[in-house]
Design an enzyme around this catalytic site. Structure first.
Site, PDB file in Angstrom:
ATOM      1  N   PHE A 129      17.335   1.160  51.510  1.00 37.02           N
ATOM      2  CA  PHE A 129      18.692   0.190  51.720  1.00 37.02           C
ATOM      3  C   PHE A 129      19.095   0.035  53.099  1.00 37.02           C
ATOM      4  CE2 PHE A 129      19.766   3.188  47.967  1.00 37.02           C
ATOM      5  CZ  PHE A 129      19.873   2.011  47.103  1.00 37.02           C
TER       6      PHE A 129
ATOM      7  N   ASP B  11      22.128   3.139  39.326  1.00 42.22           N
ATOM      8  CA  ASP B  11      21.212   2.466  39.900  1.00 42.22           C
ATOM      9  C   ASP B  11      20.691   0.998  39.173  1.00 42.22           C
ATOM     10  OD1 ASP B  11      20.887   4.110  41.769  1.00 42.22           O
ATOM     11  OD2 ASP B  11      19.150   5.229  40.957  1.00 42.22           O
TER      12      ASP B  11
ATOM     13  N   HIS C 209      32.560   2.085  56.405  1.00 43.76           N
ATOM     14  CA  HIS C 209      32.904   3.178  55.145  1.00 43.76           C
ATOM     15  C   HIS C 209      33.333   4.577  55.660  1.00 43.76           C
ATOM     16  CE1 HIS C 209      30.758   1.645  51.725  1.00 43.76           C
ATOM     17  NE2 HIS C 209      29.448   1.253  52.375  1.00 43.76           N
TER      18      HIS C 209
ATOM     19  N   GLU D 256      25.978   5.257  54.290  1.00 38.40           N
ATOM     20  CA  GLU D 256      27.129   5.567  55.139  1.00 38.40           C
ATOM     21  C   GLU D 256      27.333   7.339  55.058  1.00 38.40           C
ATOM     22  OE1 GLU D 256      27.140   3.750  52.427  1.00 38.40           O
ATOM     23  OE2 GLU D 256      28.579   4.558  51.094  1.00 38.40           O
TER      24      GLU D 256
ATOM     25  N   TYR E   6      30.096  -5.795  46.240  1.00 39.35           N
ATOM     26  CA  TYR E   6      30.281  -6.323  47.473  1.00 39.35           C
ATOM     27  C   TYR E   6      30.965  -7.412  47.804  1.00 39.35           C
ATOM     28  CZ  TYR E   6      26.705  -2.792  48.280  1.00 39.35           C
ATOM     29  OH  TYR E   6      25.987  -1.455  48.527  1.00 39.35           O
TER      30      TYR E   6
ATOM     31  N   GLU F  12      32.775  -0.800  48.246  1.00 37.59           N
ATOM     32  CA  GLU F  12      32.080  -1.698  48.700  1.00 37.59           C
ATOM     33  C   GLU F  12      32.627  -3.227  49.005  1.00 37.59           C
ATOM     34  OE1 GLU F  12      29.464  -1.005  50.300  1.00 37.59           O
ATOM     35  OE2 GLU F  12      28.542   0.933  49.269  1.00 37.59           O
TER      36      GLU F  12
ATOM     37  N   HIS G  96      29.360  -2.346  59.092  1.00 34.94           N
ATOM     38  CA  HIS G  96      29.491  -2.390  57.589  1.00 34.94           C
ATOM     39  C   HIS G  96      29.739  -0.484  57.241  1.00 34.94           C
ATOM     40  CE1 HIS G  96      29.171  -2.657  53.049  1.00 34.94           C
ATOM     41  NE2 HIS G  96      28.453  -1.711  53.120  1.00 34.94           N
ATOM     42  N   GLU G  97      28.757   0.136  57.869  1.00 34.28           N
ATOM     43  CA  GLU G  97      28.476   1.535  57.528  1.00 34.28           C
ATOM     44  C   GLU G  97      29.832   2.166  58.135  1.00 34.28           C
ATOM     45  OE1 GLU G  97      26.675   2.352  55.174  1.00 34.28           O
ATOM     46  OE2 GLU G  97      25.566   0.361  55.471  1.00 34.28           O
TER      47      GLU G  97
ATOM     48  N   CYS H  75      21.034  10.178  48.430  1.00 33.69           N
ATOM     49  CA  CYS H  75      21.741  10.715  47.082  1.00 33.69           C
ATOM     50  C   CYS H  75      22.603   9.640  46.223  1.00 33.69           C
ATOM     51  CB  CYS H  75      22.518  11.822  47.541  1.00 33.69           C
ATOM     52  SG  CYS H  75      21.415  13.181  47.896  1.00 33.69           S
ATOM     53  N   GLN H  76      22.875   8.605  46.937  1.00 31.53           N
ATOM     54  CA  GLN H  76      23.902   7.807  46.428  1.00 31.53           C
ATOM     55  C   GLN H  76      23.024   6.906  45.260  1.00 31.53           C
ATOM     56  OE1 GLN H  76      25.911   4.252  48.160  1.00 31.53           O
ATOM     57  NE2 GLN H  76      27.785   4.691  47.082  1.00 31.53           N
TER      58      GLN H  76
HETATM   59  C1  LIG Z   1      28.723  -1.564  39.772  1.00 32.30           C
HETATM   60  C2  LIG Z   1      27.422  -1.010  40.362  1.00 32.30           C
HETATM   61  C3  LIG Z   1      27.689   0.659  40.038  1.00 32.30           C
HETATM   62  C4  LIG Z   1      27.321   1.636  40.805  1.00 32.30           C
HETATM   63  C5  LIG Z   1      26.197   1.134  41.965  1.00 32.30           C
HETATM   64  C6  LIG Z   1      26.350   2.460  42.836  1.00 32.30           C
HETATM   65  C7  LIG Z   1      25.334   2.750  43.541  1.00 32.30           C
HETATM   66  C8  LIG Z   1      23.936   2.555  43.128  1.00 32.30           C
HETATM   67  C9  LIG Z   1      22.717   2.982  43.891  1.00 32.30           C
HETATM   68  O1  LIG Z   1      21.398   2.192  43.447  1.00 32.30           O
HETATM   69  C10 LIG Z   1      22.776   3.090  45.328  1.00 32.30           C
HETATM   70  C11 LIG Z   1      23.325   2.342  46.298  1.00 32.30           C
HETATM   71  C12 LIG Z   1      23.160   2.560  47.669  1.00 32.30           C
HETATM   72  C13 LIG Z   1      23.560   1.645  48.536  1.00 32.30           C
HETATM   73  C14 LIG Z   1      23.444   1.884  49.907  1.00 32.30           C
HETATM   74  C15 LIG Z   1      23.643   0.820  50.871  1.00 32.30           C
HETATM   75  C16 LIG Z   1      23.940  -0.625  50.355  1.00 32.30           C
HETATM   76  O2  LIG Z   1      25.177  -0.964  51.010  1.00 32.30           O
HETATM   77  C17 LIG Z   1      22.917  -1.442  50.968  1.00 32.30           C
HETATM   78  C18 LIG Z   1      23.002  -3.053  50.566  1.00 32.30           C
HETATM   79  C19 LIG Z   1      21.588  -3.487  50.368  1.00 32.30           C
HETATM   80  C20 LIG Z   1      21.042  -3.603  51.815  1.00 32.30           C
HETATM   81  O3  LIG Z   1      21.725  -4.104  52.593  1.00 32.30           O
HETATM   82  O4  LIG Z   1      19.801  -3.375  51.707  1.00 32.30           O
HETATM   83 ZN   LIG Z   2      28.260  -0.151  51.726  1.00 32.85          ZN
END
Ligand SMILES: CC/C=C\C/C=C\C[C@@H](O)/C=C/C=C/C=C\[C@@H](O)CCCC(=O)O
Ligand SMILES: [Zn+2]
Length: 604
Positions: A256, A365, A288, A260, A373, A307, A284-285, A131-132
């Protein structure tokens, strides 16, 4: 898109006027139709008198009925990107219950449905959610903004031979029906579900790993450090409030590294390296559980608060378990990845390299990158060094987490926490030394690189310069390349080589020498295979294209497949095959992944 709301540009739902307190989900999961059918009963708190309507976020949701339960008339609905529930005039402040009957679309962006052939066991279907950032609205009509936090319970009907899991505690299990409860308020993006033929193994007192039978023992071994990580994180951040910490090892199409989801982290199977070397994603998770899930960004413009803090805590967990040199090496390695991301992914959108971004006209996205991060965690390390190191900064970190636990905050709230904490101490002069605008608003790499211990990174820097500057014959004679390096150094070295501007003689013999020197051909490590494939692309070894595409099809983790497709798009000889391959497999990807790759390939 335009600036929709004052609080959150990515949501219609006006959290300053009304907020969700609790949602009761009643779902029938229909694998035949690849839909969830059922209802949500929201308990709202109306914050302002005479509110005329409730606006909820929806995407591809078919609402069949909506009922105001606490008096009033039936609301009318206008469906679109927002679901409008009109309220009777004179609606007072306070509690209001609304039940919405609905079904999801079979192409809901937050759900993925796998048929049995796409699973390891090949006998049963599987479904999961992601959902994120703003895909909860394709699963539930809701206030899909992290500014709003609510508790939830869920009754989920599903095939009785399958196991249903959610980002919640299991309340009751009956054949074909599982009841869940999440008693800690969470934002909508943390609502999660997975259903499949799953089994578990214990990892610790309140911790298990779930996966398909074929890999569950390997998963238990790979993630055997989870309990230690949890303990270390609690020592750093404070009590763990979520009661259970389970891992679910997802199918390879999970986009991903990890997500978390409270009580149940989702992780990619690409972490299964066989030597625990990629388990830092679990650290990391776990981090969170405090940074992100307890203290949450109010909207995704301030995603670095989720992050950047999480990477900062993750690296501290790694530091406690593996030593200070490893910690600093990890931070430096991250900077290599950031450099690559800014050079390639963000080269046409430099505004997205700012720590705080403007999402008025950009979906989260599309804004997603390693900037929040890595620039975020570098900023925190800079502050830590400035204020006197971990002995001073870690107590501040705990104070910050306690102050904002259960809340949603913006960057200015972090600033005020820092001021409040240090203003009456002998560190107060440091407050004025922080150039907030430079850190938060400037583009590019972090404006200051802290003084990291470089002993481990120097080895990889020298190796990368050797491999980029010397010919194959010179390298074959060199004793330097025979020195043993750690798996993390190997990954970093390959990353640095990718970042080298010129690589002398980058041809088949050099790739062969690289592979034989570091046993790359037999490596199960996805980070290694990913970087090697990128070097093979850079060497333009067309006869190895099938192998490259095989890697791109082995998992759809965006961190890996997006750069591979981007590289292939820049190689005219390989681009048509890459496009054909993508067309063949894109239906197996989550929408977030296939849309991103369409852009990477220049198809959109
Ligand atoms: C500045 C960016 C603003 C908003 C982005 C927020 C969410 C975007 C969306 O696409 C979801 C992201 C989810 C991420 C989940 C886990 C990450 O930590 C994984 C990082 C990459 C990896 O290790 O595969
Ligand atoms: Zn994260």
């Amino acid at each position: 898109m335009g600036r929709l709301g004052v609080v959150d540009p990515s949501s219609y739902s006006q959290p300053d006027l009304i907020t969700t307190e609790h949602s009761a989900l009643n779902w029938k999961v229909d694998f035949g139709a690849t839909k969830i059918q059922g209802s949500v009963l929201h308990r709202f708190k109306v914050l302002t008198a005479n509110l005329d309507k409730i606006l909820l976020d929806v995407r591809d949701i078919n609402v069949t009925n909506a009922t105001l339960l606490a008096g009033g008339t039936m609301p009318s609905m206008i469906l679109g990107q927002k679901l409008t529930l009109e309220l009777p005039s004179g609606t007072a402040k306070g509690s209001l219950n609304v039940r919405i009957d609905y079904e999801t679309s079979s192409s809901a962006s937050g759900l993925q449905w796998l048929n049995p052939t796409q699973t390891l066991g090949k006998e049963h279907p599987y479904m999961f959610s992601q959902c994120q950032a703003i895909h909860a609205r394709s699963v539930i009509p809701c206030q899909d903004t992290p500014a709003v936090k609510f508790t939830y319970d869920a009754t989920v009907e599903h095939p009785s031979e399958l196991t249903a899991l959610m980002s919640a505690l299991i309340d009751k299990k009956e054949p074909g029906k599982t009841l869940f409860k999440q008693e800690v308020p969470i934002p909508a993006y943390l609502v999660a579900i997975a259903i499949g033929k799953l089994v578990s193994r214990p990892l610790g007192e309140n911790s298990s790993v779930w996966a398909e039978e074929a890999i569950v023992d390997a998963c238990a071994e790979e993630f055997s450090e989870t309990a230690t990580m949890l303990k270390t994180a609690s020592e750093l951040c404070g009590p763990y409030v979520w009661k259970q910490y389970d891992l679910l090892v997802m199918p390879p199409s999970f986009p991903f590294g990890g997500m978390e989801n409270p009580c149940l982290t989702f992780v990619t199977p690409t972490l299964l390296a066989g030597d625990k070397s990629l388990a830092d994603v679990v650290a990391h998770e776990i981090a969170h559980s405090w940074t992100g899930n307890l203290v949450t960004n109010k909207n995704f413009e301030h995603f670095w608060l989720n992050e950047g803090f999480t990477v900062f805590v993750e690296s501290k967990i790694v530091g406690r378990m593996q030593g200070a040199k490893e910690l600093d090496f990890k931070m430096l390695s991250n900077l290599t990845d950031l450099q690559e991301c800014i050079r390639t992914q963000l080269n046409k959108t430099p505004e997205l390299t700012k720590l705080v971004v403007d999402l008025s006209n950009c979906g989260p996205d599309d804004a997603f990158s390693s900037v929040p991060y890595i620039k975020g965690s570098t900023f925190l390390r800079y502050l830590e060094d400035l204020f006197g190191g971990p002995t001073v900064f870690e107590p501040f970190l705990r104070d910050y987490l306690k102050k904002y636990a259960y809340k949603s905050i913006e960057t200015k709230d972090f600033q005020s926490a820092l001021y409040d904490y240090f203003i009456d101490t002998d560190k107060k002069d440091k407050l004025s030394a922080v150039d907030w605008d430079l850190w938060l608003k400037s583009e590019g790499m972090p404006p200051v690189i802290p003084n990291f211990d470089e002993s481990l990174a120097n080895v990889t820097k020298e190796l990368a310069s050797l491999w980029s500057s010397k010919s194959v014959a010179e390298l074959a004679d060199s004793a330097e390349i025979k020195k043993t390096i750690s798996i993390h150094q190997l990954i970093d070295f390959l990353g640095k080589l990718i970042e080298s501007k010129d690589i002398v003689d980058l041809n088949e013999s050099k790739i062969n020498l690289l592979e034989s020197t570091y046993n790359l051909k037999s490596s199960k490590n996805a980070e290694v295979r990913f970087r090697l494939n990128r070097l093979i692309i850079r060497a333009r070894l067309i006869k190895r294209l099938d192998e490259i595409l095989e890697f791109a099809n082995s998992n759809f983790r965006m961190k890996f497949c997006r750069p591979i497709y981007r590289d292939l798009a820049g190689w005219p000889e390989a681009k048509p095959a890459a496009i054909r391959n993508f067309a063949n497999v894109k239906d197996q990807m989550m929408a977030v992944c296939s849309h991103a790759i369409e852009k990477d390939l220049g198809l959109k």
